[in-house]
Design an enzyme around this catalytic site. Structure first.
Site, PDB file in Angstrom:
ATOM      1  N   LYS A   1      -3.588  -7.022  -8.465  1.00  0.00           N
ATOM      2  CA  LYS A   1      -4.699  -7.368  -7.575  1.00  0.00           C
ATOM      3  C   LYS A   1      -5.827  -6.338  -7.708  1.00  0.00           C
ATOM      4  O   LYS A   1      -5.567  -5.128  -7.673  1.00  0.00           O
ATOM      5  CB  LYS A   1      -4.208  -7.362  -6.114  1.00  0.00           C
TER       6      LYS A   1
ATOM      7  N   LYS B   1       0.833  -1.210   0.000  1.00  0.00           N
ATOM      8  CA  LYS B   1       0.000   0.000   0.000  1.00  0.00           C
ATOM      9  C   LYS B   1       0.865   1.257   0.000  1.00  0.00           C
ATOM     10  O   LYS B   1       0.550   2.231  -0.673  1.00  0.00           O
ATOM     11  CB  LYS B   1      -0.976  -0.013   1.168  1.00  0.00           C
TER      12      LYS B   1
ATOM     13  N   LYS C   1      -9.851  -1.645  -4.287  1.00  0.00           N
ATOM     14  CA  LYS C   1     -10.627  -0.400  -4.316  1.00  0.00           C
ATOM     15  C   LYS C   1      -9.715   0.794  -4.519  1.00  0.00           C
ATOM     16  O   LYS C   1     -10.057   1.744  -5.210  1.00  0.00           O
ATOM     17  CB  LYS C   1     -11.370  -0.220  -2.988  1.00  0.00           C
TER      18      LYS C   1
HETATM   19  N1  AQP Z   1      -8.573  -8.883  -5.633  1.00  0.00           N
HETATM   20  C1  AQP Z   1      -9.048  -9.645  -4.666  1.00  0.00           C
HETATM   21  N2  AQP Z   1      -9.154 -10.984  -4.828  1.00  0.00           N
HETATM   22  C2  AQP Z   1      -9.643 -11.783  -3.847  1.00  0.00           C
HETATM   23  N3  AQP Z   1     -10.067 -11.306  -2.659  1.00  0.00           N
HETATM   24  C3  AQP Z   1      -9.980  -9.981  -2.441  1.00  0.00           C
HETATM   25  N4  AQP Z   1     -10.315  -9.204  -1.395  1.00  0.00           N
HETATM   26  C4  AQP Z   1     -10.026  -7.917  -1.674  1.00  0.00           C
HETATM   27  N5  AQP Z   1      -9.515  -7.813  -2.912  1.00  0.00           N
HETATM   28  C5  AQP Z   1      -9.478  -9.079  -3.429  1.00  0.00           C
HETATM   29  C6  AQP Z   1     -10.891  -9.719  -0.153  1.00  0.00           C
HETATM   30  O1  AQP Z   1     -12.024  -8.932   0.143  1.00  0.00           O
HETATM   31  C7  AQP Z   1     -12.148  -8.848   1.561  1.00  0.00           C
HETATM   32  C8  AQP Z   1     -12.373  -7.436   1.962  1.00  0.00           C
HETATM   33  O2  AQP Z   1     -11.208  -6.703   1.747  1.00  0.00           O
HETATM   34  P1  AQP Z   1     -10.998  -5.311   2.450  1.00  0.00           P
HETATM   35  O3  AQP Z   1     -11.893  -4.330   1.842  1.00  0.00           O
HETATM   36  O4  AQP Z   1     -11.145  -5.435   3.908  1.00  0.00           O
HETATM   37  O5  AQP Z   1      -9.485  -4.996   2.216  1.00  0.00           O
HETATM   38  P2  AQP Z   1      -8.557  -5.237   1.006  1.00  0.00           P
HETATM   39  O6  AQP Z   1      -8.142  -6.651   0.896  1.00  0.00           O
HETATM   40  O7  AQP Z   1      -7.442  -4.273   1.186  1.00  0.00           O
HETATM   41  O8  AQP Z   1      -9.512  -4.879  -0.204  1.00  0.00           O
HETATM   42  P3  AQP Z   1      -9.236  -3.833  -1.315  1.00  0.00           P
HETATM   43  O9  AQP Z   1     -10.337  -3.847  -2.304  1.00  0.00           O
HETATM   44  O10 AQP Z   1      -7.855  -4.021  -1.824  1.00  0.00           O
HETATM   45  O11 AQP Z   1      -9.397  -2.489  -0.520  1.00  0.00           O
HETATM   46  P4  AQP Z   1      -8.389  -1.283  -0.314  1.00  0.00           P
HETATM   47  O12 AQP Z   1      -8.000  -0.847  -1.695  1.00  0.00           O
HETATM   48  O13 AQP Z   1      -9.170  -0.249   0.420  1.00  0.00           O
HETATM   49  O14 AQP Z   1      -7.242  -1.805   0.471  1.00  0.00           O
HETATM   50  C9  AQP Z   1     -10.891  -9.446   2.168  1.00  0.00           C
HETATM   51  O15 AQP Z   1     -11.175 -10.744   2.632  1.00  0.00           O
HETATM   52  C10 AQP Z   1      -9.950  -9.500   1.022  1.00  0.00           C
HETATM   53  O16 AQP Z   1      -9.044 -10.564   1.145  1.00  0.00           O
END
Ligand code: AQP
Length: 325
Positions: A194, A115, A197
């Protein structure tokens, strides 16, 4: 003993840090729905976690309400849902864990480095993200934590913290297990990295047909022509076919390997399949959204259930560590 007392506890959360996407769905949200009868489920919207990347308060409120709606629209029972901020004991517990865990240990967390490399500010909150997540998990005595592959390390950190606490203060915490769908692993975004968001590379879970088309047609591929052989293992379009094109998958694989399909046609097939998948979810969400004003009332039962568990656990934790209230 009631039925719910016999069931193992499933806990997971999603940050309202943006519009939820198909990576969130296949990596995590779908499992919440599939497993909600088998386990006693606690699913929360991680709005304290989202503060590590969202600094606009109106946006955070909107994302939080949207995330509740999204979960209801995919079929999650309202009584499983709550907001992280409804459980202030979680932040209290995270502080106690902060005093147990070392900076060099936490420095190994891969998601933090990724990040920061992507441009997020290296705040203490972002660094401490796995500790807050450990508090979320451990305060509820979770047995299983369904997450995407990217969060596996964070569940391992929660396990380590539980063991360290138990060794120092006595057996208070259950040791949780991550629950990851191997066939999903990490869903790629339209740029092949990956889907995330905060990376601007997502296909939102409730996209319009128009957006689905625009996003899928812009997926980055290599430059192979229609009749060249293509590798389904490395192509982002094919990775998404695995999720949306189950019935055509073996035929598509053969056509890729034999050089019988161009990326344009492959994307067009994907567009249609994603549209078919998303349309009923979108309709359901639109119906639920008509009642949006009451969205926090809808999750009242989930909130009370989670608060009861957390309060009871924190009472024991304070006694164990010597904090008086
Ligand atoms: N690309 C992905 N493939 C599989 N699983 C995913 N998850 C997120 N992206 C993928 C799973 O979704 C759940 C919720 O995730 P989160 O919102 O708590 O945090 P994250 O993993 O950091 O998700 P993002 O979309 O990448 O959000 P940001 O950009 O805000 O950090 C988790 O179980 C995650 O594994």
């Amino acid at each position: 003993m009631t039925d719910s007392e016999n069931k193992k506890i499933l806990l997971s959360g999603i940050q309202p840090s943006g519009t939820l996407h198909v990576g969130n769905y296949f990596g995590a949200m779908r499992r919440f729905v599939e497993l909600q009868e088998e386990f006693e489920s606690l699913i929360f919207i991680a709005n304290y976690h989202a503060l590590t990347s969202v600094s606009d308060s109106d946006m955070l409120i909107k994302n939080t309400q949207d995330a509740i709606l999204d979960h209801l629209a995919i079929g999650l029972k309202p009584e499983t849902l709550f907001l992280q901020s409804d459980i202030p004991e979680v932040t209290e517990l995270a502080w106690i864990f902060n005093t147990l865990i070392t900076v060099p240990y936490l420095s190994r967390a891969v998601a933090y480095k990724e990040k920061v490399d992507k441009g997020l500010e290296a705040t203490v909150g972002l660094f401490d993200y796995p500790v807050l997540m450990a508090a979320d998990i451990l305060i509820m005595d979770a047995d299983i934590v369904p997450v995407g592959q990217d969060q596996k390390q964070h569940v391992e950190i929660a396990r380590d913290i539980a063991e360290k606490f138990n060794n120092r203060y006595g057996e208070l915490f259950n040791i949780p297990k991550a629950h990851i769908l191997r066939e999903v692993s990490t869903v790629p975004g339209i740029d092949g990295q990956k889907m995330s968001k905060s990376y601007g590379n997502t296909i939102p879970l409730f996209s319009t047909d128009e957006d689905i088309k625009k996003l899928v047609m812009s997926i980055i591929t290599d430059s192979k022509g229609e009749s060249e052989t293509k590798d389904p293992e490395t192509d982002t379009v094919f990775a998404l076919h695995r999720l949306f094109s189950e019935e055509q998958l073996s035929e598509l694989k053969i056509r890729y390997e034999k050089g019988q399909i161009g990326y344009k046609e492959s994307k067009e097939i994907l567009v249609e399949n994603i549209k078919t998948f998303i349309a009923p979810l979108r309709d359901k969400r639109e119906n639920i959204a008509k009642d949006k004003d009451n969205i926090l009332d809808v999750i009242k039962v989930g909130r009370e259930r989670a608060q009861e568990r957390a309060r009871a656990k924190m009472k024991k934790v304070r006694e164990a560590v010597g904090i008086m209230l």
